[in-house]
Design an enzyme around this catalytic site. Structure first.
Site, PDB file in Angstrom:
ATOM      1  N   TRP A 274      -2.016   2.713 -36.396  1.00 16.98           N
ATOM      2  CA  TRP A 274      -3.213   3.147 -35.674  1.00 16.98           C
ATOM      3  C   TRP A 274      -4.008   2.016 -35.047  1.00 16.98           C
ATOM      4  O   TRP A 274      -4.809   2.244 -34.149  1.00 16.98           O
ATOM      5  CB  TRP A 274      -4.089   3.957 -36.612  1.00 16.98           C
ATOM      6  CG  TRP A 274      -3.809   5.401 -36.482  1.00 16.98           C
ATOM      7  CD1 TRP A 274      -2.578   5.995 -36.565  1.00 16.98           C
ATOM      8  CD2 TRP A 274      -4.758   6.435 -36.224  1.00 16.98           C
ATOM      9  NE1 TRP A 274      -2.720   7.355 -36.378  1.00 16.98           N
ATOM     10  CE2 TRP A 274      -4.037   7.643 -36.172  1.00 16.98           C
ATOM     11  CE3 TRP A 274      -6.135   6.459 -36.040  1.00 16.98           C
ATOM     12  CZ2 TRP A 274      -4.654   8.873 -35.932  1.00 16.98           C
ATOM     13  CZ3 TRP A 274      -6.749   7.678 -35.816  1.00 16.98           C
ATOM     14  CH2 TRP A 274      -6.008   8.878 -35.761  1.00 16.98           C
TER      15      TRP A 274
ATOM     16  N   TYR B 164       4.642   0.606 -35.363  1.00 18.29           N
ATOM     17  CA  TYR B 164       3.871   1.843 -35.475  1.00 18.29           C
ATOM     18  C   TYR B 164       2.607   1.657 -36.298  1.00 18.29           C
ATOM     19  O   TYR B 164       2.628   1.003 -37.339  1.00 18.29           O
ATOM     20  CB  TYR B 164       4.708   2.970 -36.123  1.00 18.29           C
ATOM     21  CG  TYR B 164       3.914   4.254 -36.196  1.00 18.29           C
ATOM     22  CD1 TYR B 164       3.761   5.048 -35.063  1.00 18.29           C
ATOM     23  CD2 TYR B 164       3.254   4.636 -37.362  1.00 18.29           C
ATOM     24  CE1 TYR B 164       2.985   6.192 -35.095  1.00 18.29           C
ATOM     25  CE2 TYR B 164       2.471   5.781 -37.401  1.00 18.29           C
ATOM     26  CZ  TYR B 164       2.349   6.557 -36.264  1.00 18.29           C
ATOM     27  OH  TYR B 164       1.568   7.687 -36.308  1.00 18.29           O
TER      28      TYR B 164
END
Ligand SMILES: Nc1nc2c(c(=O)[nH]1)N[C@H]1C(S)=C(S)[C@@H](COP(=O)(O)OP(=O)(O)OC[C@H]3O[C@@H](n4cnc5c(=O)[nH]c(N)nc54)[C@H](O)[C@@H]3O)O[C@H]1N2
Ligand SMILES: Nc1nc2c(c(=O)[nH]1)N[C@H]1C(S)=C(S)[C@@H](COP(=O)(O)OP(=O)(O)OC[C@H]3O[C@@H](n4cnc5c(=O)[nH]c(N)nc54)[C@H](O)[C@@H]3O)O[C@H]1N2
Ligand SMILES: [Mo]
Length: 777
Positions: free
Chosen positions: A116, A114
């Site tokens: 960005w 996980y």
């Protein structure tokens, strides 16, 4: 190497820009010409791209190099690294993947990864990680996200889709033209609108707010801090205790019911379950009326003000918008469901300028008018194992292999993870209760991380592979909330020995024998053309003609036309609820959900319900830890990205993250602005710098996330990372989303000398391997 100044179009999550380069150095990032409100974070990039914190060469933790999976895993994060040649590093990773898959199966491999990553979509590290692991047999993935995880799993039960929380809400155009009252729960902090996942060509939020204010839209901001009121809107601030918005919303519906102002027809024709909900509000089920007086005792908003707000909302065209923060808390499903119930009772869902929305102050581009066509996308392929855990149950999974957990109506079992693969995320930024994660992180035998910088997560890996940054490769970026698609031209040579994540995975795929499945036979240039062509094709179906790739690449960007009509959320459903039925079991808005009732979750009952969170100002624990910690998004960076850069560092005080507290709370503790303080609770402690802030509500402490985790051991974090204080539990068994915003703390003045911050020091690295890597027989 050219000594002339060269200019390259590029893009980050905080905006599009032109990279200005001379002699192989990034001199500046000039904002995109079409951006009326560029983000200052751009200024941090030159320093970060050439930072001494860049990872230069592949590195392996010393103990792991010597003993592999038998090494002392508690040494992660403190032991020295040994640099190895790329060939050695790739071979080590490939062998370890093959060993774990062979001995334990694909579900022993955690590849959720996980985070960005970059705005560029081809080189998006997390997507590529999934693509690579999927091609090799799959892994355990993560479902949902930290941003709006509770909404993602709740909303489909209630309104049949979670699209509105992704930014697909009634257009600003339409709000400016029709809305009378805009109530922003969680406020409209413009700092958050610097960011769009995938990057923005135009920062539009401030413009839209100004236009709405200019035509007289009335704004009300419900938040624990006045700083969530955007300048120039004339918004009224209603201070509220954190995590209590549900009580306020329930009391507003109660006010409507007793005043006979609820939209009986709409509730009848477009909703199901208002009956049992209203019985609950009126106290028929538990003897407690959820009236304004009741709510005042919970949320601290005066009863008269609650009633007045409800009446005002009923008297005009009202849009309710909840920040994503409201659902990043224990029982975070409830305020979202309650806001939909309130909007339903007001009866304006599907009407211009009315109804509910999410995230206007959470991210750039929410409500930005844009044709409903995709942006550039790279496929991760399909995960052959089909296994995923709820995103934020990471430490639970590592600590409880084989144990059951509940999630959205299903009972599942945590896999037994032996190897973790992470690229493009920083779990030692994003996860809650980091001291617990430090423990859980010792469970896997092997951890591989690709990073560009020596982040807290890179330091805690066994094998670290140096990744290029966006400026060191060609890419294409853009967001489904923004009208610009951006070309990202390679502006710099790769730093030291760093490689593109794509190339790292291609080589690992070649060693494992599935290169073609990973690349589909395309190199970087061919992929860029392919991504652009797929996007262009779906645009053409929507009647939009975009130029060919070469013209786009040459120009550096392409701008989608403005849509010719406003988007109004649920307009068609409003017009004809049978023809345009929602994808809920009833086809209507479910104020009471039989499906959720069937799950039998005490922590997510069948209709919006006030349930006290584990930690809040009304909890018993507030006697020991009397301040509610709000850990917000940082104004001067994106999460932990660019924390070591000039913009973020300039905002620190004595090198620490700030904590905002109300004057009365500071006075009681003899704390003055600029003092170093210890912020602590039963889970941990960190050093922060106090800012006495009259805009912060009494009883609340506000810290931004993002300071690189810098523990001096479990007892003290030196840099001001609030995630040593936050709680690591799911919002409920339904969504299992993070509850970061439900945490109580105490603060005291730091006495004596404070330990120095060491977050921005490179770990100890020795140049050459002490001996050839030992290979277990
Ligand atoms: N207490 C608290 N905690 C929170 C939140 C909160 O509100 N309160 N918010 C949560 C939310 S909403 C989110 S989204 C998360 C964010 O959590 P993350 O997304 O994990 O945070 P980032 O700092 O953006 O981490 C991205 C990492 O990827 C690296 N990276 C960037 N580009 C590349 C690349 O091309 N290749 C590779 N290999 N690496 C790259 C960056 O250097 C950085 O270290 O945090 C969550 N945590
Ligand atoms: N500059 C910058 N912008 C960002 C990011 C970043 O890292 N930096 N991260 C991006 C990401 S990934 C995400 S998911 C979004 C997150 O967007 P949000 O979740 O909306 O952001 P937050 O800053 O956590 O919270 C917004 C405001 O909610 C208020 N608030 C907190 N708790 C409560 C509550 O219980 N009730 C009420 N009424 N208000 C409350 C706080 O005062 C805070 O200022 O931000 C995005 N924008
Ligand atoms: Mo997020």
């Amino acid at each position: 190497m050219s000594t002339d100044v060269q200019r390259f179009p590029s893009l980050s999550h905080w905006g599009a820009f032109t990279a200005v380069v001379r002699a192989g150095r990034l001199l500046a990032c000039e904002p995109f010409a079409f951006d009326s409100a560029p983000s200052p974070i751009l200024q941090a990039m030159p320093g970060m791209v050439h930072s001494s914190l860049r990872i230069c060469r592949p590195a392996v933790r010393k103990g792991w190099l010597q003993q592999r999976q038998a090494s002392d895993r508690s040494a992660r994060g403190s032991e020295a690294f040994v640099e190895v040649p790329w060939d050695t590093a790739l071979e080590l990773v490939a062998e370890e993947l093959a060993r774990v898959r062979g001995e334990y199966g694909n579900t022993a491999l955690f590849g959720g990864s996980y985070g960005w990553s970059s705005a560029g979509r081809l080189h998006h590290a997390r997507t590529l990680t999934h693509r690579f692991l999927n091609a090799g047999g799959g892994c355990v993935n993560q479902a949902g996200n930290y941003s709006w995880g509770a909404a993602q799993f709740l909303l489909p039960h209630v309104i049949g889709t979670h699209a509105p929380v992704t930014g697909r809400v009634t257009d600003w155009n339409n709000v400016v033209a029709h809305t009378g009252l805009f109530i922003a729960f969680g406020g409209l902090p413009l700092r958050n609108t610097q960011i769009t996942s995938g990057g923005a060509g135009e920062h539009s939020a401030a413009d839209w707010l100004a236009r709405a204010a200019a035509v007289g839209v009335e704004f009300v901001v419900v938040s624990p801090t006045r700083s969530d009121v955007p300048a120039g809107t004339g918004a009224r601030w209603i201070p509220i205790r954190p995590n209590t918005d549900t009580a306020l919303m329930l009391a507003m519906v109660h006010t409507l019911i007793v005043g006979g102002l609820h939209a009986r027809d709409f509730l009848q024709t477009h909703c199901v379950g208002f009956g049992p909900f209203s019985a609950y509000l009126l106290g028929e089920t538990d003897g407690v009326a959820k009236d304004a007086q009741w709510a005042q005792g919970i949320c601290g908003v005066p009863a008269a003000e609650i009633r007045a707000l409800a009446l005002r909302a009923a008297g005009t065209r009202t849009l309710l918008s909840c920040a994503w923060s409201l659902q990043r808390a224990h029982h975070g499903e409830q305020p979202y469901w309650a806001s939909i119930a309130l909007a339903a009772a007001l009866g304006q869902i599907g009407l211009p300028g009315g109804g509910f929305a999410f995230g206007h102050g959470s991210m750039n581009g929410v409500g930005n008018p844009r044709p409903d066509v995709p942006g550039p996308e790279m496929s991760a392929g399909r995960n052959p194992t089909g296994r995923a855990i709820p995103v934020a149950r990471l430490a639970d999974m590592l600590q409880h292999p084989g144990e059951p957990f509940e999630f959205n109506g299903r009972t599942e079992v945590y896999p037994d993870i032996r190897m973790v693969y992470w690229a493009g995320g920083n779990p030692f930024h994003h996860h809650q209760d980091l001291n617990r994660l430090v423990q859980a992180w010792q469970k896997p035998q092997t951890i591989v991380v690709h990073e560009s910088w020596w982040t807290p997560t890179a330091r805690r890996a066994d094998i670290v592979l140096p990744a290029t940054t966006t400026l060191e490769r060609n890419d294409i970026g853009g967001s489904s909330r923004d009208r610009f698609v951006l070309a990202m031209h390679q502006a710099l040579a790769p730093h030291a020995q760093s490689r593109n994540d794509f190339d790292i995975y291609r080589e690992l795929s070649a060693i494992a024998g599935h290169e073609l499945a990973f690349t589909e036979g395309r190199d970087e240039g061919q992929w860029l053309r392919h991504i652009y062509a797929s996007m262009r094709q779906s645009w053409r179906k929507a009647g939009i003609d975009a130029p060919g790739f070469d013209a786009f690449w040459e120009a550096g960007h392409w701008e989608l036309p403005k849509p010719d009509r406003d988007f109004v959320l649920f307009e068609a459903f409003r017009r004809d609820p049978r023809v345009f039925a929602l994808k809920t079991p009833s086809g209507k808005i479910e104020i009471c959900s039989q499906r959720i009732a069937g799950f039998g979750y005490a922590d997510c009952p069948p209709h919006p319900t006030w349930m006290a969170p584990v930690e809040w100002l009304g909890a018993e624990a507030a006697q020991r830890f009397p301040l509610h910690l709000v850990s917000s998004q940082p104004a001067d960076k994106l999460h932990s990205q660019m924390d070591a850069g000039t913009v973020s560092r300039a905002a620190k005080i004595k090198g620490r993250e700030r904590v905002l507290i109300a004057p009365a709370d500071a006075a009681r503790r003899a704390i003055a602005s600029g003092d170093l303080v210890k912020v602590f609770n039963q889970r941990g402690a960190c050093i922060a710098a106090a800012v006495v802030d009259p805009d912060t509500m009494q009883g609340v402490a506000i810290m931004s996330t993002g300071a690189w985790f810098d523990p001096a051991g479990p007892a003290l974090e030196r840099h001001g990372n609030p995630n040593v204080l936050t709680i690591d539990i799911g919002t409920s068994r339904l969504a299992q989303a993070p509850s970061a915003l439900s945490a109580l703390v105490e603060i005291e003045k730091w006495q004596g000398a404070a330990p120095a911050v060491r977050a921005f020091e490179v770990p100890e690295i020795s140049g050459a391997p002490p001996s050839p890597p030992t290979r277990p027989a």
